[in-house]
Design a protein around this motif. Structure first.
Motif, mmCIF file in Angstrom:
data_model
loop_
_atom_site.group_PDB
_atom_site.id
_atom_site.type_symbol
_atom_site.label_atom_id
_atom_site.label_comp_id
_atom_site.label_asym_id
_atom_site.label_seq_id
_atom_site.Cartn_x
_atom_site.Cartn_y
_atom_site.Cartn_z
ATOM 1 N N PRO A 120 0.788 -1.241 0.000
ATOM 2 C CA PRO A 120 0.000 0.000 0.000
ATOM 3 C C PRO A 120 0.823 1.297 0.000
ATOM 4 N N THR A 121 2.134 1.219 0.108
ATOM 5 C CA THR A 121 2.975 2.416 0.162
ATOM 6 C C THR A 121 2.729 3.308 -1.047
ATOM 7 N N SER A 122 2.554 4.600 -0.809
ATOM 8 C CA SER A 122 2.291 5.533 -1.911
ATOM 9 C C SER A 122 3.568 5.837 -2.682
ATOM 10 N N ASN A 123 3.419 6.225 -3.936
ATOM 11 C CA ASN A 123 4.570 6.617 -4.742
ATOM 12 C C ASN A 123 5.263 7.855 -4.164
ATOM 13 N N GLU A 124 4.494 8.708 -3.492
ATOM 14 C CA GLU A 124 5.084 9.899 -2.871
ATOM 15 C C GLU A 124 6.085 9.496 -1.782
ATOM 16 N N VAL A 125 5.721 8.505 -0.965
ATOM 17 C CA VAL A 125 6.624 8.042 0.089
ATOM 18 C C VAL A 125 7.849 7.372 -0.526
ATOM 19 N N ILE A 126 7.654 6.608 -1.596
ATOM 20 C CA ILE A 126 8.793 5.975 -2.270
ATOM 21 C C ILE A 126 9.767 7.049 -2.757
ATOM 22 N N ALA A 127 9.246 8.117 -3.334
ATOM 23 C CA ALA A 127 10.107 9.207 -3.803
ATOM 24 C C ALA A 127 10.862 9.848 -2.640
ATOM 25 N N VAL A 141 5.011 -6.172 -4.382
ATOM 26 C CA VAL A 141 3.950 -6.240 -5.397
ATOM 27 C C VAL A 141 3.132 -7.494 -5.124
ATOM 28 N N VAL A 142 1.810 -7.356 -5.059
ATOM 29 C CA VAL A 142 0.960 -8.504 -4.732
ATOM 30 C C VAL A 142 -0.081 -8.802 -5.802
ATOM 31 N N SER A 143 -0.084 -8.028 -6.897
ATOM 32 C CA SER A 143 -1.133 -8.183 -7.888
ATOM 33 C C SER A 143 -0.645 -7.769 -9.271
ATOM 34 N N THR A 144 -1.273 -8.320 -10.296
ATOM 35 C CA THR A 144 -0.973 -7.905 -11.670
ATOM 36 C C THR A 144 -1.526 -6.518 -11.966
ATOM 37 N N HIS A 145 -2.362 -6.002 -11.070
ATOM 38 C CA HIS A 145 -2.970 -4.686 -11.284
ATOM 39 C C HIS A 145 -2.082 -3.545 -10.777
ATOM 40 N N THR A 146 -0.965 -3.861 -10.172
ATOM 41 C CA THR A 146 -0.067 -2.819 -9.661
ATOM 42 C C THR A 146 0.484 -1.975 -10.810
ATOM 43 N N ASP A 147 0.535 -0.670 -10.601
ATOM 44 C CA ASP A 147 1.103 0.247 -11.602
ATOM 45 C C ASP A 147 2.628 0.207 -11.488
ATOM 46 N N ILE A 148 3.243 -0.740 -12.182
ATOM 47 C CA ILE A 148 4.688 -0.928 -12.091
ATOM 48 C C ILE A 148 5.423 0.289 -12.627
ATOM 49 N N ALA A 149 4.942 0.868 -13.733
ATOM 50 C CA ALA A 149 5.596 2.052 -14.314
ATOM 51 C C ALA A 149 5.634 3.187 -13.299
ATOM 52 N N GLY A 150 4.527 3.372 -12.576
ATOM 53 C CA GLY A 150 4.480 4.425 -11.565
ATOM 54 C C GLY A 150 5.430 4.156 -10.414
ATOM 55 N N ARG A 151 5.532 2.882 -10.005
ATOM 56 C CA ARG A 151 6.460 2.507 -8.934
ATOM 57 C C ARG A 151 7.896 2.820 -9.341
#
Length: 244
Positions: A120-127, A141-151
């Motif tokens: 559930p970690t947001s992309n903002e926190v990753i940045a 990653v737990v699903s095929t629906h994850t936005d990998i490009a955004g991560r």
């Protein structure tokens, strides 16, 4: 000109006596490519925070994530006994925002090789993590629906795929668009599931070792048999020819 095939390399081994019953990682994990972190190639990561297990397992690294609020004391305890790199869980589920960043900075200062955040970690926190840390940020990653490009755009260094039986499927979906992204993945309970995960495209495998309770059960069973053996010897022995 035919070049003779190379003979398989013989690897000398020493186990000792007191540590000969340590936990061995499944040898099939050696089939994966591994990921090189700070010059060290890592193929296997043991998923545990049990310090006794950590001290008696031959994994290349430890992935220390657990279902409670991350605490620096736990990270320090794991790292104080580990003689291999540690990837420390710093939250991302219930624990969010600046607390995750603070825990990650503390983990890096303690010597962690990387930090692991939950799905559930947001992309903002990753940045924010990437702006503060020099160690890799591993995102689950737990699903095929994850936005990998955004991560990846946010700064994710390594993906940690944990999809239970669907893990190979998730990896294959990621590999279609991102063939070179480093992937750690759960390998499952058998050599067959581990090899399937590797063939799907995992670079490194997370292995869940047996618990201390499971191992104690085996040891105690052996001890009981040893204790019961003398009783069997007290029974009257049969003599050849007696009674006949």
């Amino acid at each position: 000109m035919n070049v003779p095939a190379k003979a398989p390399k013989k690897v000398p081994q020493y186990d000792g006596t007191l540590r000969s019953h340590m936990i061995k990682i499944p040898t099939c994990i050696s089939e994966c490519s591994g990921i090189r972190f700070f010059g060290r190639r890592i193929k296997s990561l043991a998923f545990t925070t049990d310090v006794a297990i950590i001290r008696n397992i031959n994994a290349d690294a430890i992935i220390a994530v657990y279902p409670f609020t991350p605490q620096p004391a736990i990270t320090r305890a794991v790292m104080s006994v580990a003689d291999m790199p540690v990837f420390a869980g710093v939250g991302g589920g219930v624990t969010r925002g600046q607390r995750v960043v603070g825990l990650a900075v503390d983990a890096e200062n303690e010597g962690a090789f990387g930090v692991v955040v939950n799905a559930p970690t947001s992309n903002e926190v990753i940045a924010q993590l990437k702006a503060r840390l020099d160690i890799p940020v591993v995102v689950t990653v737990v699903s095929t629906h994850t936005d990998i490009a955004g991560r990846l755009a946010a700064g994710t260094d390594v993906l940690n795929v944990s999809g239970a039986a669907r893990t190979p499927e998730i990896i294959r979906a990621i590999r279609k668009d991102f063939p070179d992204v480093p992937i750690i993945a759960t390998g499952g309970p058998t050599e067959e599931t581990i090899l399937e995960t590797i063939r799907a495209g995992a670079n490194a495998i997370t292995y869940t070792p047996p618990t201390s309770g499971d191992l104690f059960a085996i040891s105690m069973s052996k001890y009981r048999k040893t204790e019961e053996a003398p009783e069997a010897s007290l029974e009257a022995p049969e003599h050849p020819g007696a009674g006949g």
